[in-house]
Enzyme design. Structure first.
Site, PDB file in Angstrom:
ATOM      1  N   LYS A 221     -15.631 -61.691  51.712  1.00  0.00           N
ATOM      2  CA  LYS A 221     -15.302 -60.959  50.484  1.00  0.00           C
ATOM      3  C   LYS A 221     -15.137 -61.894  49.297  1.00  0.00           C
ATOM      4  CE  LYS A 221     -14.642 -56.597  52.015  1.00  0.00           C
ATOM      5  NZ  LYS A 221     -13.687 -55.603  52.495  1.00  0.00           N
ATOM      6  N   ARG A 255     -12.582 -56.679  61.125  1.00  0.00           N
ATOM      7  CA  ARG A 255     -13.971 -56.339  60.802  1.00  0.00           C
ATOM      8  C   ARG A 255     -14.631 -57.589  60.240  1.00  0.00           C
ATOM      9  NH1 ARG A 255     -16.947 -54.580  56.489  1.00  0.00           N
ATOM     10  NH2 ARG A 255     -18.474 -52.943  56.899  1.00  0.00           N
TER      11      ARG A 255
END
Ligand code: HH2
Length: 276
Positions: A221, A255
């Site tokens: 991210k 995840r």
């Protein structure tokens, strides 16, 4: 603690890994790599071999600013991959979507989990999950990928995310989804600036008291790219490091894109902390 997903159970006595498969042309970290069904299926099977406990397939990018795709287009990307994976994969399949129509079709093909990245936008999605007794990921977010950064305003990000998650879970329960089928996710990067994401990660323990299994998606991210840059190896190491911090703060499902490395480091960490 465990998570009920469509007739089977994911035990959460140790952290579980959810491998990410993006069948999109435009995802921020692996866009275009797996948009051919053959390649996507091979990648999912490889992640399972590397120790993924679940595979999460997504066909619409949620990258900030990403344009929406129609349910038809999303389904055309997903269907050939799901058809193959529901036969070939042994671990449960999760489908990352915002749309009830796509969720229902995916469940019909055998998906065990719907990863609702819309923050409860479509009541039809909840209805379908309830009917199939599937697992539901209730993820925090605000607005759509196109508009979400306009909503990144918080007085206290941890408490506001907690409150809003509580409301979303309430809606899922009202729709008839059993509480054992729900897990929650603070939605790192969804309507949050990097600074707000760091604060949320720091305060992650506060979400524990909601008493639902906690899933985190930190992999590759922007909040990590801001710290270590774009180099893929550095970014994957940062992703595992951040995931371990999340585990320490109560996360149970991670995840991640890079399953093999995560599995290795997580195993080492569990041994060193005597939690194995
Ligand atoms: N993040 C992304 C997509 N789906 N689902 C959950 N539950 N939690 C997350 O944090 C999450 C998610 C975005 O990451 P990625 O799949 O790498 O990219 P893209 O949305 O561009 O496909």
């Amino acid at each position: 603690m465990q998570w009920q997903i469509r007739g089977s159970v994911v035990p959460l006595n140790r952290p579980r890994i959810m491998g990410i498969l993006n069948v999109t042309p435009d995802s921020f970290s692996d866009g275009g790599l797996f948009d051919h069904p053959e390649r996507a299926v091979a990648r999912a099977l490889a992640m399972e071999g590397e120790g993924a406990d679940l595979i999460d397939v997504g066909a619409e990018s949620t990258r900030p600013g990403a344009a929406p795709v129609s349910a038809q287009e999303e389904w055309e990307r997903l269907a050939p991959v799901l058809r193959r994976l529901s036969n070939e994969l042994r671990c449960p399949l999760s489908v990352d979507t915002r749309k009830g129509e796509v969720a229902r079709r995916a469940l019909k093909l055998g998906a065990a989990v719907i990863n609702d990245v819309s923050a409860g936008e479509d009541p039809l999605l909840l209805e379908a999950v309830g009917e199939y007794r599937a697992g539901l990921v209730v993820m925090h977010g605000r607005g759509t990928p196109k508009t979400m950064m306009e909503h990144a305003r918080y007085q206290d990000v941890v408490q506001e995310v907690r409150r809003e998650l509580q409301r979303l879970v309430g809606r899922a329960l009202e729709a008839g989804i059993p509480r054992e089928n729900i897990c929650i996710d603070p939605g790192f990067g969804f309507a949050k600036t990097p600074a707000q994401n760091y604060e949320l990660l720091q305060g992650l323990e506060s979400l524990r008291t909601l008493s639902y299994p906690l899933l985190v998606g930190l992999s590759r991210k922007r909040m990590l790219r801001e710290l270590v840059g774009e180099d893929r190896r550095a970014l994957d190491a940062a992703s595992v490091t951040a995931a371990l911090l999340a585990v320490q703060k109560g996360a149970r499902i991670l995840r991640l894109h890079e399953v093999a490395e995560a599995r290795r480091i997580l195993g080492l960490w569990l041994t060193l902390t005597n939690k194995k």
